[in-house]
Design a protein around this motif. Structure first.
Motif, short mmCIF file in Angstrom:
data_model
loop_
_atom_site.label_atom_id
_atom_site.label_comp_id
_atom_site.label_asym_id
_atom_site.label_seq_id
_atom_site.Cartn_x
_atom_site.Cartn_y
_atom_site.Cartn_z
N LEU A 1 0.85 -1.19 0.00
CA LEU A 1 0.00 0.00 0.00
C LEU A 1 0.88 1.24 0.00
CD1 LEU A 1 -2.86 1.43 0.58
CD2 LEU A 1 -2.07 1.42 2.96
N TRP A 2 0.72 2.09 -1.01
CA TRP A 2 1.46 3.35 -1.06
C TRP A 2 0.70 4.43 -0.30
CZ3 TRP A 2 5.32 6.38 -1.17
CH2 TRP A 2 5.22 7.71 -1.59
N SER A 3 1.39 5.06 0.64
CA SER A 3 0.84 6.18 1.39
C SER A 3 1.55 7.46 0.97
CB SER A 3 0.99 5.96 2.90
OG SER A 3 0.70 7.16 3.60
N VAL B 1 -3.71 -3.83 5.26
CA VAL B 1 -3.80 -2.52 5.90
C VAL B 1 -4.18 -1.49 4.85
CG1 VAL B 1 -1.32 -2.11 5.63
CG2 VAL B 1 -2.59 -0.84 7.36
N ILE B 2 -5.13 -0.60 5.19
CA ILE B 2 -5.65 0.41 4.27
C ILE B 2 -5.72 1.74 5.03
CG2 ILE B 2 -7.74 1.18 3.04
CD1 ILE B 2 -8.27 -1.81 2.42
N GLY C 1 -4.76 7.65 10.19
CA GLY C 1 -4.60 6.29 10.68
C GLY C 1 -4.97 5.27 9.62
N PHE C 2 -5.25 4.05 10.07
CA PHE C 2 -5.45 2.94 9.15
C PHE C 2 -6.61 2.08 9.64
CE2 PHE C 2 -1.07 4.23 8.95
CZ PHE C 2 -0.75 4.15 7.61
N VAL C 3 -7.08 1.23 8.74
CA VAL C 3 -7.95 0.11 9.09
C VAL C 3 -7.22 -1.13 8.62
CG1 VAL C 3 -9.26 0.34 6.94
CG2 VAL C 3 -10.27 -0.88 8.88
N PRO D 1 -4.19 4.86 -4.30
CA PRO D 1 -5.17 3.94 -3.72
C PRO D 1 -6.28 4.71 -3.02
CG PRO D 1 -3.17 4.04 -2.38
CD PRO D 1 -2.88 4.81 -3.63
N ASN D 2 -7.47 4.13 -3.03
CA ASN D 2 -8.59 4.72 -2.31
C ASN D 2 -8.39 4.52 -0.81
OD1 ASN D 2 -10.17 5.47 -4.64
ND2 ASN D 2 -10.53 3.28 -4.94
N MET D 3 -9.03 5.38 -0.01
CA MET D 3 -8.97 5.29 1.44
C MET D 3 -10.34 4.91 2.01
SD MET D 3 -6.71 8.61 2.53
CE MET D 3 -5.10 8.96 1.81
N TYR D 4 -10.32 4.36 3.19
CA TYR D 4 -11.54 4.03 3.91
C TYR D 4 -12.12 5.28 4.54
CZ TYR D 4 -14.60 1.69 7.35
OH TYR D 4 -15.68 1.26 8.09
N ARG D 5 -13.43 5.50 4.39
CA ARG D 5 -14.07 6.70 4.91
C ARG D 5 -14.66 6.53 6.30
NH1 ARG D 5 -17.05 9.09 -0.57
NH2 ARG D 5 -15.10 9.34 -1.78
N GLY D 6 -14.43 5.39 6.90
CA GLY D 6 -14.96 5.15 8.25
C GLY D 6 -14.04 5.70 9.33
#
Length: 284
Positions: free
Chosen positions: A20-22, A60-61, A67-69, A279-284
């Motif tokens: 995962l690229w951040s 990991v996303i 932060g991450f999920v 990459p898309n991110m989690y919106r939660g």
């Protein structure tokens, strides 16, 4: 062999996965599922940090809010790195003995699509789930023996998902309510191609697939036609991701478990000759 570099570090991954690229951290994250670790490499100096987890570290996303999920064992957790603190969000495959999470991606609406597999990889007890931004976990499809490599169409029209054991990449239309259309074979791997594992789209719609057992990553065009491959000095290639400020480098994970190879379990950097997508991110 094309331009391939082996990242220098002090351990090999038993089962490296999920790069995962951040852009936010200027870093690459990936997991070692079997060694229960989340890894982080700074692109500035190539230093690698490893965070031990309590169970299988499946993926990991990034979260939009910071932060991450992560998928740990069969649990979905909110994860604070580098503190390595976890907040439980939910679980999957409750009551299915021996199953665990395996691979996941976020879509353009901030939902996560995640597969599960039996840890033994020997029976079709796995499934495919959608995790919504509000934390709702929805069963989307089953069964799977080795659910792997979701890749999400950037426009949200369809997603691709694999059962590595069947050597097939499936396509699903995504409906407005988040439900999926029928599972349709999109790419059926031929003898000599290995088995499809992790996947990602490039900027022009090409699909890059890690080919377990075939020592390569392969690009397929938008029609699913095999176009070209990049050879790698390890047999068990697991996943790939574009990275860097220009998204013009590709990092590829591999596995050492079950093989005796000099570079099994290495993290590779290759020049793919094209650019990727953020990459898309989690919106939660």
């Amino acid at each position: 062999m094309a331009d391939v570099a082996i990242i220098d570090r002090d351990r090999a991954d038993r089962l490296g996965e999920g790069p995962l690229w951040s852009a936010r951290d200027d870093a690459l994250y990936w997991v070692d599922i079997l060694d229960h670790r989340i890894n982080r490499m700074s692109l500035a100096d190539r230093s690698v940090t490893s965070f031990a987890q309590p169970d299988y570290a499946a993926w990991v996303i990034e979260r939009e809010r910071g932060g991450f999920v992560a998928g740990i064992g069969r649990d979905i957790v909110l994860l604070d790195l580098p503190a390595n603190r976890q907040v439980p969000l939910g679980s999957v495959d409750r009551g299915v003995t021996g199953n665990r999470l395996n691979d996941a991606k976020a879509d353009h609406l901030g939902r996560i699509w995640a597969g599960t597999i039996p840890a033994s990889c020997d029976r079709p007890s796995g499934a495919f789930y959608r995790i919504d931004p509000d934390g709702l976990i929805v069963h989307a499809d089953s069964p799977y023996t080795i659910a792997n490599g979701p890749a999400i169409d950037p426009d949200g029209r369809f997603l691709l998902h694999t059962d590595t054991a069947l050597g097939t990449v499936f396509r699903f239309d995504i409906h407005d309510d988040g439900s999926l259309g029928p599972r349709t074979p999109f790419i059926v791997f031929e003898p000599g191609w290995g088995n499809p594992d992790g996947m990602t789209f490039d900027a022009t719609g090409g699909l890059w697939v890690a080919c377990w057992g075939a020592s390569c990553v392969t690009r397929f065009d938008m029609a699913g036609t095999r176009e070209r491959s990049i050879a790698l000095p390890a047999s068990q290639i697991t996943s790939c991701a574009f990275a860097g400020p220009q998204l013009d480098r590709m990092f590829v994970t591999s596995a050492a478990d079950g093989v005796v190879e000099e570079h099994g379990g290495a993290l590779f950097e290759v020049d793919p000759g094209c650019r990727g997508r953020l990459p898309n991110m989690y919106r939660g």
